[in-house]
Design a protein around this motif. Sequence first.
Motif, PDB file in Angstrom:
ATOM      1  N   VAL A   1       0.828  -1.229   0.000  1.00 30.81           N
ATOM      2  CA  VAL A   1       0.000   0.000   0.000  1.00 30.81           C
ATOM      3  C   VAL A   1       0.851   1.263   0.000  1.00 30.81           C
ATOM      4  CG1 VAL A   1      -2.079  -0.914   1.100  1.00 30.81           C
ATOM      5  CG2 VAL A   1      -0.227  -0.040   2.531  1.00 30.81           C
ATOM      6  N   HIS A   2       2.094   1.139   0.486  1.00 29.24           N
ATOM      7  CA  HIS A   2       2.969   2.316   0.573  1.00 29.24           C
ATOM      8  C   HIS A   2       3.947   2.397  -0.601  1.00 29.24           C
ATOM      9  CE1 HIS A   2       1.421   3.281   4.448  1.00 29.24           C
ATOM     10  NE2 HIS A   2       1.968   2.288   5.086  1.00 29.24           N
ATOM     11  N   LYS A   3       3.731   1.592  -1.656  1.00 25.96           N
ATOM     12  CA  LYS A   3       4.782   1.456  -2.677  1.00 25.96           C
ATOM     13  C   LYS A   3       5.107   2.753  -3.421  1.00 25.96           C
ATOM     14  CE  LYS A   3       2.200  -0.491  -6.617  1.00 25.96           C
ATOM     15  NZ  LYS A   3       0.869  -0.102  -6.097  1.00 25.96           N
TER      16      LYS A   3
ATOM     17  N   ASN B   1      -5.012  -1.582  20.296  1.00 22.20           N
ATOM     18  CA  ASN B   1      -3.593  -1.691  19.949  1.00 22.20           C
ATOM     19  C   ASN B   1      -3.065  -0.362  19.409  1.00 22.20           C
ATOM     20  OD1 ASN B   1      -1.081  -3.001  19.481  1.00 22.20           O
ATOM     21  ND2 ASN B   1      -1.646  -3.275  17.332  1.00 22.20           N
ATOM     22  N   ARG B   2      -3.817   0.283  18.501  1.00 21.06           N
ATOM     23  CA  ARG B   2      -3.367   1.577  17.960  1.00 21.06           C
ATOM     24  C   ARG B   2      -3.187   2.591  19.095  1.00 21.06           C
ATOM     25  NH1 ARG B   2      -1.616   1.655  12.650  1.00 21.06           N
ATOM     26  NH2 ARG B   2      -2.053   3.880  12.666  1.00 21.06           N
ATOM     27  N   ASP B   3      -4.087   2.543  20.079  1.00 22.55           N
ATOM     28  CA  ASP B   3      -3.982   3.494  21.193  1.00 22.55           C
ATOM     29  C   ASP B   3      -2.696   3.280  21.998  1.00 22.55           C
ATOM     30  OD1 ASP B   3      -6.353   4.667  20.471  1.00 22.55           O
ATOM     31  OD2 ASP B   3      -7.548   3.772  22.078  1.00 22.55           O
TER      32      ASP B   3
ATOM     33  N   SER C   1       9.429   0.797  16.401  1.00 22.23           N
ATOM     34  CA  SER C   1       9.256  -0.336  17.336  1.00 22.23           C
ATOM     35  C   SER C   1       8.087  -1.282  17.086  1.00 22.23           C
ATOM     36  CB  SER C   1       9.196   0.154  18.796  1.00 22.23           C
ATOM     37  OG  SER C   1      10.348   0.896  19.114  1.00 22.23           O
ATOM     38  N   VAL C   2       6.956  -0.764  16.611  1.00 20.49           N
ATOM     39  CA  VAL C   2       5.797  -1.631  16.422  1.00 20.49           C
ATOM     40  C   VAL C   2       4.998  -1.264  15.173  1.00 20.49           C
ATOM     41  CG1 VAL C   2       5.291  -2.468  18.762  1.00 20.49           C
ATOM     42  CG2 VAL C   2       4.561  -0.161  18.103  1.00 20.49           C
ATOM     43  N   HIS C   3       4.339  -2.281  14.644  1.00 21.24           N
ATOM     44  CA  HIS C   3       3.302  -2.096  13.633  1.00 21.24           C
ATOM     45  C   HIS C   3       1.991  -2.593  14.221  1.00 21.24           C
ATOM     46  CE1 HIS C   3       0.881  -2.595   9.983  1.00 21.24           C
ATOM     47  NE2 HIS C   3       0.528  -3.763  10.504  1.00 21.24           N
ATOM     48  N   GLY C   4       0.893  -1.983  13.837  1.00 20.50           N
ATOM     49  CA  GLY C   4      -0.419  -2.502  14.192  1.00 20.50           C
ATOM     50  C   GLY C   4      -1.402  -2.250  13.072  1.00 20.50           C
ATOM     51  N   SER C   5      -2.256  -3.222  12.793  1.00 26.51           N
ATOM     52  CA  SER C   5      -3.256  -3.051  11.734  1.00 26.51           C
ATOM     53  C   SER C   5      -4.105  -1.816  12.002  1.00 26.51           C
ATOM     54  CB  SER C   5      -4.185  -4.261  11.691  1.00 26.51           C
ATOM     55  OG  SER C   5      -3.450  -5.449  11.632  1.00 26.51           O
TER      56      SER C   5
ATOM     57  N   PRO D   1       7.600   7.993  -0.662  1.00 25.48           N
ATOM     58  CA  PRO D   1       9.060   8.155  -0.779  1.00 25.48           C
ATOM     59  C   PRO D   1       9.853   7.262   0.179  1.00 25.48           C
ATOM     60  CG  PRO D   1       8.033  10.104   0.218  1.00 25.48           C
ATOM     61  CD  PRO D   1       6.924   9.254  -0.307  1.00 25.48           C
ATOM     62  N   PHE D   2       9.206   6.843   1.275  1.00 25.04           N
ATOM     63  CA  PHE D   2       9.950   6.064   2.271  1.00 25.04           C
ATOM     64  C   PHE D   2       9.883   4.547   2.046  1.00 25.04           C
ATOM     65  CE2 PHE D   2       5.740   7.039   4.205  1.00 25.04           C
ATOM     66  CZ  PHE D   2       5.280   5.753   4.454  1.00 25.04           C
ATOM     67  N   TYR D   3       9.217   4.110   0.967  1.00 24.62           N
ATOM     68  CA  TYR D   3       8.970   2.673   0.759  1.00 24.62           C
ATOM     69  C   TYR D   3      10.260   1.834   0.722  1.00 24.62           C
ATOM     70  CZ  TYR D   3       7.196  -1.560  -1.623  1.00 24.62           C
ATOM     71  OH  TYR D   3       6.887  -2.847  -1.981  1.00 24.62           O
TER      72      TYR D   3
HETATM   73  P1  RTP Z   1       2.358   0.900  11.020  1.00 27.65           P
HETATM   74  O1  RTP Z   1       1.653   0.727   9.696  1.00 27.65           O
HETATM   75  O2  RTP Z   1       3.784   0.401  11.022  1.00 27.65           O
HETATM   76  O3  RTP Z   1       1.568   0.367  12.163  1.00 27.65           O
HETATM   77  O4  RTP Z   1       2.509   2.446  11.332  1.00 27.65           O
HETATM   78  P2  RTP Z   1       1.532   3.637  11.030  1.00 27.65           P
HETATM   79  O5  RTP Z   1       0.206   3.124  10.523  1.00 27.65           O
HETATM   80  O6  RTP Z   1       1.565   4.482  12.242  1.00 27.65           O
HETATM   81  O7  RTP Z   1       2.295   4.361   9.861  1.00 27.65           O
HETATM   82  P3  RTP Z   1       2.130   4.247   8.271  1.00 27.65           P
HETATM   83  O8  RTP Z   1       1.794   5.601   7.763  1.00 27.65           O
HETATM   84  O9  RTP Z   1       1.245   3.097   7.913  1.00 27.65           O
HETATM   85  O10 RTP Z   1       3.606   3.921   7.824  1.00 27.65           O
HETATM   86  C1  RTP Z   1       4.112   2.608   7.891  1.00 27.65           C
HETATM   87  C2  RTP Z   1       5.499   2.645   8.458  1.00 27.65           C
HETATM   88  O11 RTP Z   1       6.378   3.282   7.548  1.00 27.65           O
HETATM   89  C3  RTP Z   1       7.413   3.950   8.263  1.00 27.65           C
HETATM   90  N1  RTP Z   1       7.382   5.359   7.932  1.00 27.65           N
HETATM   91  N2  RTP Z   1       8.450   6.045   7.614  1.00 27.65           N
HETATM   92  N3  RTP Z   1      10.243   8.075   6.859  1.00 27.65           N
HETATM   93  C4  RTP Z   1       8.955   8.357   6.980  1.00 27.65           C
HETATM   94  O12 RTP Z   1       8.503   9.481   6.799  1.00 27.65           O
HETATM   95  C5  RTP Z   1       8.054   7.281   7.373  1.00 27.65           C
HETATM   96  N4  RTP Z   1       6.742   7.401   7.520  1.00 27.65           N
HETATM   97  C6  RTP Z   1       6.320   6.168   7.871  1.00 27.65           C
HETATM   98  C7  RTP Z   1       7.144   3.712   9.753  1.00 27.65           C
HETATM   99  O13 RTP Z   1       7.888   2.571  10.162  1.00 27.65           O
HETATM  100  C8  RTP Z   1       5.655   3.449   9.755  1.00 27.65           C
HETATM  101  O14 RTP Z   1       5.277   2.754  10.919  1.00 27.65           O
END
Ligand code: RTP
Length: 140
Positions: free
Chosen positions: A53-55, A86-88, A115-119, A58-60
Amino acid sequence: MATTRTFSIIKPDATRRNLTGAVTKMLEEAGLRVVASKRILMTEEQAKGFYEVHKDRPFYGELVSFMTSGPVVVQVLEGEDAVKRNRDVMGATNPADAAEGTIRKAYAENIEANSVHGSDSEENAATEIAFFFNDDEIVG
Ligand code: RTP
Ligand code: MG
């Protein structure tokens, strides 16, 4: 509120610092139960697929490198309103914005090594659980 499931990853920055137990303790204290858990080294293919989903973000590329840089612990968590619960307890993506008492406030190194990922939804939780676990590996 019904008992539901979510998917969690303890990321490489946390396993490297031997924080698997500390992070799990915070999840448990938040009312979540670990009903499946395994420590794995994600392949590049798995990381790319998981974060598909993040492909276009820029950080992919960096994210895929980070998530394959060391062991992760993938977990299925069960609890009342598990996704939100979990998100909280995870806190904001960027630890600079994370509230006191959250895992990312306590342990995250930066916005990526957090440190963590959560759906983020029940639908994604089901997809993410199925990405890493067979039904017989989950014992509720
Ligand atoms: P996650 O999916 O890991 O639970 O975290 P999240 O929903 O809080 O964040 P999300 O926007 O889905 O981004 C997924 C993971 O990508 C990394 N990230 N890096 N360098 C950056 O700007 C950046 N932004 C996001 C983080 O590891 C983030 O948890
Ligand atoms: Mg996310």
